[in-house]
Design a protein around this motif. Structure first.
Motif, PDB file in Angstrom:
ATOM      1  N   ALA A 155       0.928  -1.282   0.095  1.00 42.48           N
ATOM      2  CA  ALA A 155      -0.032   0.095   0.183  1.00 42.48           C
ATOM      3  C   ALA A 155       0.760   1.271   0.021  1.00 42.48           C
ATOM      4  CB  ALA A 155      -1.101   0.069   1.333  1.00 42.48           C
ATOM      5  N   MET A 156       2.054   1.135   0.778  1.00 42.61           N
ATOM      6  CA  MET A 156       2.834   2.469   0.768  1.00 42.61           C
ATOM      7  C   MET A 156       3.602   2.581  -0.658  1.00 42.61           C
ATOM      8  SD  MET A 156       2.620   3.682   3.830  1.00 42.61           S
ATOM      9  CE  MET A 156       0.955   2.854   3.590  1.00 42.61           C
ATOM     10  N   LEU A 157       3.820   1.763  -1.419  1.00 46.90           N
ATOM     11  CA  LEU A 157       4.228   1.855  -2.689  1.00 46.90           C
ATOM     12  C   LEU A 157       3.148   2.242  -3.693  1.00 46.90           C
ATOM     13  CD1 LEU A 157       6.403  -1.466  -3.117  1.00 46.90           C
ATOM     14  CD2 LEU A 157       7.104   0.791  -2.862  1.00 46.90           C
ATOM     15  N   LEU A 158       1.943   1.971  -3.440  1.00 46.68           N
ATOM     16  CA  LEU A 158       0.862   2.237  -4.279  1.00 46.68           C
ATOM     17  C   LEU A 158       0.762   3.838  -3.967  1.00 46.68           C
ATOM     18  CD1 LEU A 158      -1.607  -0.600  -3.987  1.00 46.68           C
ATOM     19  CD2 LEU A 158      -0.353   0.258  -6.024  1.00 46.68           C
ATOM     20  N   PHE A 159       0.740   4.382  -2.731  1.00 45.55           N
ATOM     21  CA  PHE A 159       0.456   5.482  -2.343  1.00 45.55           C
ATOM     22  C   PHE A 159       1.562   6.542  -2.792  1.00 45.55           C
ATOM     23  CE2 PHE A 159      -2.157   4.396   1.467  1.00 45.55           C
ATOM     24  CZ  PHE A 159      -2.942   5.104   1.186  1.00 45.55           C
ATOM     25  N   LEU A 198       7.479   5.294   5.823  1.00 45.97           N
ATOM     26  CA  LEU A 198       6.982   4.173   6.515  1.00 45.97           C
ATOM     27  C   LEU A 198       7.044   2.548   6.227  1.00 45.97           C
ATOM     28  CD1 LEU A 198       3.273   6.078   6.463  1.00 45.97           C
ATOM     29  CD2 LEU A 198       4.522   4.935   8.747  1.00 45.97           C
ATOM     30  N   LEU A 199       7.450   2.635   4.535  1.00 45.94           N
ATOM     31  CA  LEU A 199       7.872   1.309   4.105  1.00 45.94           C
ATOM     32  C   LEU A 199       8.844   0.765   4.729  1.00 45.94           C
ATOM     33  CD1 LEU A 199       7.445  -0.790   1.780  1.00 45.94           C
ATOM     34  CD2 LEU A 199       8.876   0.820   0.490  1.00 45.94           C
ATOM     35  N   ALA A 200       9.970   1.625   4.911  1.00 43.98           N
ATOM     36  CA  ALA A 200      10.960   1.098   5.739  1.00 43.98           C
ATOM     37  C   ALA A 200      10.652   0.804   7.058  1.00 43.98           C
ATOM     38  CB  ALA A 200      12.315   2.325   5.944  1.00 43.98           C
ATOM     39  N   VAL A 201       9.893   1.135   7.987  1.00 44.40           N
ATOM     40  CA  VAL A 201       9.471   0.990   9.023  1.00 44.40           C
ATOM     41  C   VAL A 201       8.788  -0.400   9.096  1.00 44.40           C
ATOM     42  CG1 VAL A 201       7.834   1.279  10.966  1.00 44.40           C
ATOM     43  CG2 VAL A 201       9.104   3.215  10.229  1.00 44.40           C
TER      44      VAL A 201
END
Length: 402
Positions: A70-74, A150-153
């Motif tokens: 989802a973070m990649l899509l955002f 956030l993706l890294a988290v």
């Protein structure tokens, strides 16, 4: 749980940016917000009990992977369609995770797990909205940076979850658990009915600040800063989280009454501030409302969860979150339609606030009519402070509710 809910509030300060770039109306903002709530509901109803059968770790790892997607899509979104898709994926993964991680905390320590389930939603929501606001305002490529961070988290957390021990034994019935029904143990039915109106009301307030709050705050302070866009939700959520800690030793029923009183007073002050155009009063009202949010949600959690057995925790917790996200999603989508086709932002905000006050008073009436619910404190004291319960009697076995 903090990171999942921080990610859910991260887009809030960006809605004005998206609206300016893509040219959509305020109703689109609330639809995007509402789609997320519906997706969370779907995840809770379909996947909320799965961790009771396959284990907490597999569900959490799968949810983290979906949240990372989802973070990649955002970060790559170029229009409303991609934004809606990202919100759906995010909502489904959040719904799957909430029941599993909440139950896992209860497995580790029932008393502390109960407190953590009440405390972390406010902390996560506050963190996401404020950090996102600062990133949008002061860092380059804001519509990418916050999501990549956030993706890294989530990548780190996936590794951490893979390394921890499983907290439940696998049990048959995984496929059956995907049928959308809630296992509601007979002994918690009354406490759930008492808590549900309070939980619905406080999350309806969160929906107000998540959908209409950014535009209201910018109008009141006369600034287009993204920090102000997330400030209202931050104040509400951080006070809510603080109140959970401050009132953790109070009786659950007292906490629920405190939440209802603070909710009514806080929303009334907020409406007065909107009508008079007074920014400082708006934030005072928001802080008082935050006390209502934290107290009301904590009271509901502490009234219900300690009465459950470990194999029931994720299902019952999922039910409470279903009520929460219904309260957050349905009124906010209706408010978006009223902003466009009704009396505008200020009038809709006043109507929304009046509905929240009415919901709070309805919750008070429900509490008074049902009498004294069994509070968490009583269960913990009766079990010697361990949070353990005696085996469930046959008459108390879960009753399936469609």
């Amino acid at each position: 749980m903090v990171s999942f809910l921080a990610a859910s509030s991260a887009p809030t300060p960006l809605y004005a940016t998206y609206q300016a770039e893509w040219g959509f109306t305020p109703i689109t903002t609330t639809v995007v917000f509402g789609v997320y709530a519906i997706a969370v509901l779907s995840g809770l109803l379909v996947l909320g009990k799965l961790s009771d059968h396959v284990g907490r770790r597999p569900v959490l790892i799968a949810a983290i992977v979906a949240q990372a997607a989802a973070m990649l899509l955002f970060s790559s979104a170029t229009g409303v369609g991609e934004l809606l898709t990202a919100r759906v994926v995010q909502g489904l993964s959040t719904g799957a995770a909430l029941g599993a991680v909440g139950a896992a905390m209860m497995d580790l320590d029932r008393a502390r797990g109960t407190l953590a389930n009440a405390f972390t939603p406010g902390l996560g929501t506050a963190t996401g909205s404020l950090v996102s606001g600062f990133v949008v305002q002061y860092l380059p490529a804001p519509s990418h940076t916050i999501y990549l961070g956030l993706l890294a988290v989530f990548a780190v957390q996936a590794v951490a979850v893979a390394l921890i021990d499983e907290t439940v034994t696998r049990a048959p019935g995984a496929w059956t658990s995907l049928v959308p029904e809630i296992a509601l143990p007979r002994r918690v039915r009354g406490p759930v009915l008492a808590a549900a109106p309070v939980v619905f009301a406080v999350w309806a307030l969160a929906g107000f600040y998540g959908s209409l709050g950014p535009s209201l705050v910018r109008g009141l302070v006369g600034s287009t800063s993204a920090v102000y866009g997330g400030l209202g939700l931050f104040v509400l959520a951080i006070v809510a989280a603080t109140s959970v800690l401050a009132l953790r030793r109070a009786e659950a029923r007292t906490v629920m009454y405190t939440g209802i009183g603070a909710l009514v007073a806080g929303v009334a002050l907020t409406l007065l501030a909107i009508g008079s155009g007074t920014p400082w009063l708006f934030f005072v009202g928001t802080a008082v409302s935050g006390l209502g949010f934290g107290s009301g949600f904590q009271g509901g959690i502490r009234t219900v969860l300690p009465l459950t057995e470990p194999h029931e925790s994720s299902g019952v917790l999922s039910l409470l979150f279903v009520v929460s996200y219904l309260g957050m999603g349905v009124p906010s989508v209706a408010a978006g339609a009223l902003v466009v086709h009704g009396g505008g932002l200020v009038a809709t905000s006043e109507e929304y606030g009046a509905v929240v006050i009415a919901l709070a008073l309805l919750a008070l009436a429900a509490l008074l009519l049902r009498g004294r619910p069994q509070a968490a404190a009583g269960v913990l004291v009766a079990s010697g402070g361990t949070g353990r319960r005696a085996p469930v009697a046959a008459a108390e076995q879960p009753e399936r509710v469609a």
